[in-house]
Design a protein around this motif. Structure first.
Motif, PDB file in Angstrom:
ATOM      1  N   SER A   9       0.968  -1.120   0.039  1.00 34.48           N
ATOM      2  CA  SER A   9      -0.016   0.040   0.056  1.00 34.48           C
ATOM      3  C   SER A   9       0.913   1.427  -0.052  1.00 34.48           C
ATOM      4  CB  SER A   9      -0.921  -0.002   1.254  1.00 34.48           C
ATOM      5  OG  SER A   9      -0.156   0.370   2.404  1.00 34.48           O
ATOM      6  N   GLY A  10       0.226   2.181  -0.557  1.00 35.93           N
ATOM      7  CA  GLY A  10       1.083   3.586  -0.426  1.00 35.93           C
ATOM      8  C   GLY A  10       1.207   4.079   0.805  1.00 35.93           C
ATOM      9  N   GLN A  11       0.506   3.806   1.846  1.00 31.14           N
ATOM     10  CA  GLN A  11       0.655   4.064   3.148  1.00 31.14           C
ATOM     11  C   GLN A  11       1.886   3.704   3.909  1.00 31.14           C
ATOM     12  OE1 GLN A  11      -2.760   3.066   5.467  1.00 31.14           O
ATOM     13  NE2 GLN A  11      -1.940   4.225   7.524  1.00 31.14           N
ATOM     14  N   PHE A  12       2.419   2.321   3.366  1.00 30.91           N
ATOM     15  CA  PHE A  12       3.682   2.055   3.897  1.00 30.91           C
ATOM     16  C   PHE A  12       4.842   1.566   3.082  1.00 30.91           C
ATOM     17  CE2 PHE A  12       0.433   1.186   6.929  1.00 30.91           C
ATOM     18  CZ  PHE A  12       0.761   1.725   7.871  1.00 30.91           C
ATOM     19  N   CYS A  13       4.563   2.035   1.542  1.00 24.83           N
ATOM     20  CA  CYS A  13       5.478   1.829   0.538  1.00 24.83           C
ATOM     21  C   CYS A  13       5.457   2.941  -0.559  1.00 24.83           C
ATOM     22  CB  CYS A  13       5.059   0.460  -0.072  1.00 24.83           C
ATOM     23  SG  CYS A  13       6.165  -0.112  -1.625  1.00 24.83           S
ATOM     24  N   ARG A  14       6.478   3.638  -0.494  1.00 22.75           N
ATOM     25  CA  ARG A  14       6.482   4.774  -1.341  1.00 22.75           C
ATOM     26  C   ARG A  14       6.214   4.736  -2.628  1.00 22.75           C
ATOM     27  NH1 ARG A  14       8.362   9.468   0.959  1.00 22.75           N
ATOM     28  NH2 ARG A  14       7.503   9.357   3.029  1.00 22.75           N
ATOM     29  N   HIS A  15       6.619   3.422  -3.274  1.00 24.27           N
ATOM     30  CA  HIS A  15       6.266   3.155  -4.696  1.00 24.27           C
ATOM     31  C   HIS A  15       4.881   2.554  -4.859  1.00 24.27           C
ATOM     32  CE1 HIS A  15       8.278  -0.468  -3.813  1.00 24.27           C
ATOM     33  NE2 HIS A  15       7.327  -1.095  -4.506  1.00 24.27           N
ATOM     34  N   ALA A  16       4.036   2.571  -3.971  1.00 23.14           N
ATOM     35  CA  ALA A  16       2.599   2.070  -4.084  1.00 23.14           C
ATOM     36  C   ALA A  16       1.653   3.231  -3.861  1.00 23.14           C
ATOM     37  CB  ALA A  16       2.151   1.074  -3.185  1.00 23.14           C
ATOM     38  N   PHE A  17       0.263   2.885  -3.875  1.00 25.31           N
ATOM     39  CA  PHE A  17      -0.759   3.836  -3.882  1.00 25.31           C
ATOM     40  C   PHE A  17      -1.661   3.455  -2.879  1.00 25.31           C
ATOM     41  CE2 PHE A  17       1.133   3.910  -8.058  1.00 25.31           C
ATOM     42  CZ  PHE A  17       1.588   5.116  -8.325  1.00 25.31           C
ATOM     43  N   GLY A  18      -2.379   4.568  -2.279  1.00 26.26           N
ATOM     44  CA  GLY A  18      -3.481   4.297  -1.596  1.00 26.26           C
ATOM     45  C   GLY A  18      -3.113   3.888  -0.134  1.00 26.26           C
ATOM     46  N   SER A  19      -4.247   3.856   0.816  1.00 25.47           N
ATOM     47  CA  SER A  19      -4.133   3.567   2.073  1.00 25.47           C
ATOM     48  C   SER A  19      -4.146   1.786   2.111  1.00 25.47           C
ATOM     49  CB  SER A  19      -4.918   4.160   3.046  1.00 25.47           C
ATOM     50  OG  SER A  19      -6.359   3.644   2.814  1.00 25.47           O
ATOM     51  N   LEU A  20      -3.444   1.194   3.400  1.00 22.28           N
ATOM     52  CA  LEU A  20      -3.856  -0.189   3.642  1.00 22.28           C
ATOM     53  C   LEU A  20      -5.164  -0.145   3.756  1.00 22.28           C
ATOM     54  CD1 LEU A  20      -1.921  -2.618   3.939  1.00 22.28           C
ATOM     55  CD2 LEU A  20      -2.174  -2.289   6.427  1.00 22.28           C
ATOM     56  N   GLU A  21      -6.190   0.277   4.333  1.00 21.88           N
ATOM     57  CA  GLU A  21      -7.463   0.070   4.345  1.00 21.88           C
ATOM     58  C   GLU A  21      -8.259   0.105   3.091  1.00 21.88           C
ATOM     59  OE1 GLU A  21     -11.168   0.890   7.697  1.00 21.88           O
ATOM     60  OE2 GLU A  21      -9.516   2.243   7.632  1.00 21.88           O
ATOM     61  N   GLU A  22      -7.651   0.937   2.271  1.00 20.20           N
ATOM     62  CA  GLU A  22      -8.455   1.146   0.909  1.00 20.20           C
ATOM     63  C   GLU A  22      -7.968  -0.380  -0.050  1.00 20.20           C
ATOM     64  OE1 GLU A  22      -8.252   5.763  -0.151  1.00 20.20           O
ATOM     65  OE2 GLU A  22      -6.524   4.596  -0.479  1.00 20.20           O
ATOM     66  N   VAL A  23      -6.829  -0.815   0.336  1.00 21.59           N
ATOM     67  CA  VAL A  23      -6.432  -2.145  -0.235  1.00 21.59           C
ATOM     68  C   VAL A  23      -7.567  -3.316   0.422  1.00 21.59           C
ATOM     69  CG1 VAL A  23      -4.691  -4.027  -0.478  1.00 21.59           C
ATOM     70  CG2 VAL A  23      -4.105  -1.470  -0.753  1.00 21.59           C
ATOM     71  N   VAL A  24      -7.668  -3.202   1.465  1.00 25.12           N
ATOM     72  CA  VAL A  24      -8.403  -4.177   2.291  1.00 25.12           C
ATOM     73  C   VAL A  24      -9.849  -4.202   1.619  1.00 25.12           C
ATOM     74  CG1 VAL A  24      -9.576  -4.982   4.500  1.00 25.12           C
ATOM     75  CG2 VAL A  24      -6.878  -4.481   4.507  1.00 25.12           C
ATOM     76  N   LEU A  25     -10.429  -2.818   1.792  1.00 26.17           N
ATOM     77  CA  LEU A  25     -11.698  -2.669   1.199  1.00 26.17           C
ATOM     78  C   LEU A  25     -12.039  -3.247  -0.181  1.00 26.17           C
ATOM     79  CD1 LEU A  25     -12.615   0.696   2.827  1.00 26.17           C
ATOM     80  CD2 LEU A  25     -13.654  -1.791   3.715  1.00 26.17           C
ATOM     81  N   GLU A  26     -11.056  -2.936  -0.963  1.00 26.52           N
ATOM     82  CA  GLU A  26     -11.009  -3.489  -2.368  1.00 26.52           C
ATOM     83  C   GLU A  26     -10.991  -4.736  -2.654  1.00 26.52           C
ATOM     84  OE1 GLU A  26     -11.705  -3.315  -6.457  1.00 26.52           O
ATOM     85  OE2 GLU A  26     -11.726  -1.630  -5.031  1.00 26.52           O
TER      86      GLU A  26
END
Length: 322
Positions: A9-26
């Motif tokens: 996730s972009g929240q914890f990885c600078r070359h990713a996007f979005g928050s971890l919760e957004e990943v989970v919700l998707e």
């Protein structure tokens, strides 16, 4: 089923996007049943930071990873009625110091890390998946001596051998539950026939046999489909995991909510094409595994292709085409 064991996730990885919760919700929206959250472990030398991380300190990276563990476990509890979330990590092996730090990280967080995705992204301390220029720099590090070809001393042979030796060290020392993108070493050379490099090929087979021996799952990594020239996931079909009785698990290697489940229909088509009829996934266990972690592989019962997840996605594909 369905499942994925590798995500960012972009929240914890600078070359990713979005928050971890957004990943989970998707993942919930797409009807995943098991979804692994696996941010990269910290790196421990300033020279190993990527350009987008230059303003971060090494301490920042370590704190970021611990924040990931906190948030992942919060989400695991909040959404437990809708999805099974597994909290893991993806390894880095740049120098031997990374393995020492990983050992301590696992010890300090032993009941907070469900499993390991064992991945190698560097050869001789140089990233091989950042961009083509950096990959070619890593390859050039194995130049032929005085332009003379000697079996085992060929540039590509030595590059591949170094990659598979690093992978072997990771497998031996940590016995990761998931083997991440096994043949990432040919990201920029997808048509490379590994069998043409007999020393490296032997090392690859050694790695497969050792990981199979302790019960690892080899990820079918869908992210390869977005890479130039790739018509399969990682690993390519010439890698003989099936012949060595290795077991497969699915991963989307998503880097944000937009790539959750991306290319899964392509993966399904590929699995049918190459005759992979059996898939596995990780599940929580009441008994510790060989690493003392409370996780174990489970085989998907019946024909995985008949799951409603695939029917739903096939319906989406038909709507897009029409």
């Amino acid at each position: 089923m369905p499942h994925s064991h590798h995500s960012h996730s972009g929240q914890f990885c600078r070359h990713a996007f979005g928050s971890l919760e957004e990943v989970v919700l998707e993942a919930i929206k797409q009807r995943f049943e098991v979804y692994g959250l696996t941010e990269h472990v910290p790196r421990y030398r300033p020279e190993d930071l990527y350009p987008e991380e230059r303003e971060l300190s090494l301490d920042d990276l370590s704190k970021q990873f611990l924040s990931f563990l906190n948030e992942a476990h919060r989400l695991k509890e909040v959404y437990a009625s809708q999805i099974t979330l597994l909290v893991g990590l993806e390894t880095e092996y740049i120098t031997d110091d990374d393995l020492s730090h990983l050992q301590k990280l696992l010890k300090d967080n032993e009941r907070r890390i469900d499993y390991i995705v064992g991945s190698v992204h560097h050869v001789s301390t140089i990233p091989i998946d950042f961009d083509r220029v950096t990959y070619e720099k890593a390859l050039a590090n194995f130049s032929n001596e005085e332009g003379v070809y000697i079996l085992g001393n060929d540039q590509m042979e030595r590059f591949l051998s170094a990659y598979f030796d690093a992978q072997h060290q990771l497998i031996q020392q940590f016995q990761p539950e998931i083997i991440g993108h096994l043949d990432l070493c040919r990201l920029y050379t997808p048509s490379l026939d590994l069998r043409q490099y007999p020393i490296a090929w032997g090392k690859l087979i050694r790695n497969i046999e050792e990981a199979t021996r302790y019960g690892a799952l080899f990820e079918i990594n869908a992210a390869a489909f977005k890479k130039e020239g790739w018509t399969s996931p990682y690993p390519g079909k010439d890698v003989l995991i099936q012949e060595k009785t290795g077991r497969f698990a699915l991963s989307d290697d998503s880097h944000g909510p937009r790539t959750v489940g991306q290319y899964y229909l392509d993966v399904a088509d590929y699995l049918v094409h190459v005759g992979i009829t059996e898939l596995w996934y990780l599940d929580c266990s009441s008994e510790p595994n060989h690493n003392g972690r409370y996780i174990s592989p489970r085989r998907i019962e019946g024909d995985w292709r008949l799951h409603t997840f695939w029917k739903h996605r096939e319906g989406e594909r038909r709507r897009i085409v029409s």
